[in-house]
Design an enzyme around this catalytic site. Sequence first.
Site, PDB file in Angstrom:
ATOM      1  N   LYS A   1       0.821  -1.203   0.000  1.00  0.00           N
ATOM      2  CA  LYS A   1       0.000   0.000   0.000  1.00  0.00           C
ATOM      3  C   LYS A   1       0.873   1.280   0.000  1.00  0.00           C
ATOM      4  O   LYS A   1       2.099   1.201   0.087  1.00  0.00           O
ATOM      5  CB  LYS A   1      -0.952  -0.026   1.192  1.00  0.00           C
ATOM      6  CG  LYS A   1      -1.983  -1.187   1.108  1.00  0.00           C
ATOM      7  CD  LYS A   1      -2.728  -1.212  -0.211  1.00  0.00           C
ATOM      8  CE  LYS A   1      -4.073  -1.915  -0.158  1.00  0.00           C
ATOM      9  NZ  LYS A   1      -4.030  -3.380  -0.077  1.00  0.00           N
TER      10      LYS A   1
HETATM   11  C1  LIG Z   1      -5.509  -4.056   0.476  1.00  0.00           C
HETATM   12  C2  LIG Z   1      -6.951  -3.761   0.503  1.00  0.00           C
HETATM   13  C3  LIG Z   1      -7.793  -4.177   1.544  1.00  0.00           C
HETATM   14  C4  LIG Z   1      -7.352  -5.095   2.619  1.00  0.00           C
HETATM   15  O1  LIG Z   1      -6.215  -4.765   3.264  1.00  0.00           O
HETATM   16  P1  LIG Z   1      -5.265  -5.879   3.940  1.00  0.00           P
HETATM   17  O2  LIG Z   1      -4.424  -5.043   4.844  1.00  0.00           O
HETATM   18  O3  LIG Z   1      -4.470  -6.514   2.853  1.00  0.00           O
HETATM   19  O4  LIG Z   1      -6.151  -6.815   4.663  1.00  0.00           O
HETATM   20  C5  LIG Z   1      -9.107  -3.785   1.523  1.00  0.00           C
HETATM   21  N1  LIG Z   1      -9.610  -3.047   0.518  1.00  0.00           N
HETATM   22  C6  LIG Z   1      -8.848  -2.640  -0.501  1.00  0.00           C
HETATM   23  C7  LIG Z   1      -9.456  -1.796  -1.569  1.00  0.00           C
HETATM   24  C8  LIG Z   1      -7.506  -3.010  -0.562  1.00  0.00           C
HETATM   25  O5  LIG Z   1      -6.774  -2.642  -1.611  1.00  0.00           O
END
Ligand SMILES: *Cc1c(COP(=O)(O)O)cnc(C)c1O
Length: 404
Positions: free
Chosen positions: A186
């Site tokens: 992210k």
């Molecule tokens: C990455 C992501 C999540 C979940 O996050 P994690 O930390 O990987 O559980 C939820 N929604 C979106 C749009 C994402 O890109």
Amino acid sequence: MPGYELFGAQERKEVNDVLESGILMRYGFDGARNGMWKAKELEQEICSTFGTSHAQLVSSGTAALTTAMVALGIGAGDEVIMPTFTFVASFEAVLSVGAIPVPVDIDETLTLDPKAVEQAITPRTKAVMPVHMCGSMAQLDELKAICDKHKLLLLEDACQAIGATYKGKYLGTIGDAGTFSLDFVKIITCGEGGAVLTNKKEVYEKCDQYSDHGHDHMGKDRGADLHPYVGYNFRISELHAAVGLAQVRRLGEFLTLQKHNHAIIYDTLKNVEGLTFRVIPDPAGDAGSFLSFFLPTEEMARDAVAGFAAAGLGGNFYWYDNNWHYIRKWQHLQSGSWMNRLYDEQKKQVLHYTNQAFPVSDAIMSRCISSLTSLVWTEAQAQERADKMAAVLNKVIKGAMAGA
Ligand SMILES: *Cc1c(COP(=O)(O)O)cnc(C)c1O
């Protein structure tokens, strides 16, 4: 998009603070931790950086969505409207609280089409969950108006859009609650982690309790805490929070690089005749983590994807064929392949809603490619990539026109 690309001395320093104290847990051990409270510090930093009253760190973005839903009172039989283009975490979190995910069409913003949302409202609808995919935003004014009119909750999934804004406010701070993911890929990362943001004290207090087995966190002695509600364990560790603390302080640096490199790609691709771009409701607020564009037809999009691969251009995502981000490939959900048994009504409704056809979304996603922005390109590398991409796209579009 990924903050991991610039992992460095600041992150190591914060982690070393925790390693030296040896207290890896975010709660308790007050005497032994040398005044080190990385998770608490990161929560305060999130509040001041993004302008939200409260932030609750948890172990993932998925856990943040689940925690937010529980704290907002979303549960058995409630319908949650979500887009067809998102990450599987969206429906996983809805299912985890006993609610029913209701996928609806997107438009060229690549997230919820407000008209489709309004049409999907039933007496059981409890919340609308826009997902700010790929660093840009949903049409929040329109969605908020719908939620106000129908008395629905607005839960923003800003997991992929940390640092992006809409009309001057950070995504994730505009709805009743918002969520960030701090997983490894992210905009900023903890390794694994997530956060719920809210301006509502009672929602925050429930998040704080739910994510730590129901502890009310009122006293100094964990064993003497009361448990007003049944909770769960979605705690983040101090080691993870330490990484996030360094990264959130570097968000401005990351966004500047990201927007700069994004602009180089866009300024070249905007001259490709026949190419169109994702509609961005507030262009100034785009985090720049991806540039998403549309070819005139699905066939041309597929040719462009193949052309990029042949030219050695990585980081170009064709979501239409991706198993994780678009409903077309969610056969596990559509066929009812759950490890745990759902209650009958939930199962029936989930199968009903997820097996609808989505020709409007298909027509958009089948023509869409998203190109990831790296933080570590030099200006020359970004320009070289842009030129190579433009060459592929020009060849595909001109070739198709000539053949037609
Ligand atoms: C990455 C992501 C999540 C979940 O996050 P994690 O930390 O990987 O559980 C939820 N929604 C979106 C749009 C994402 O890109």
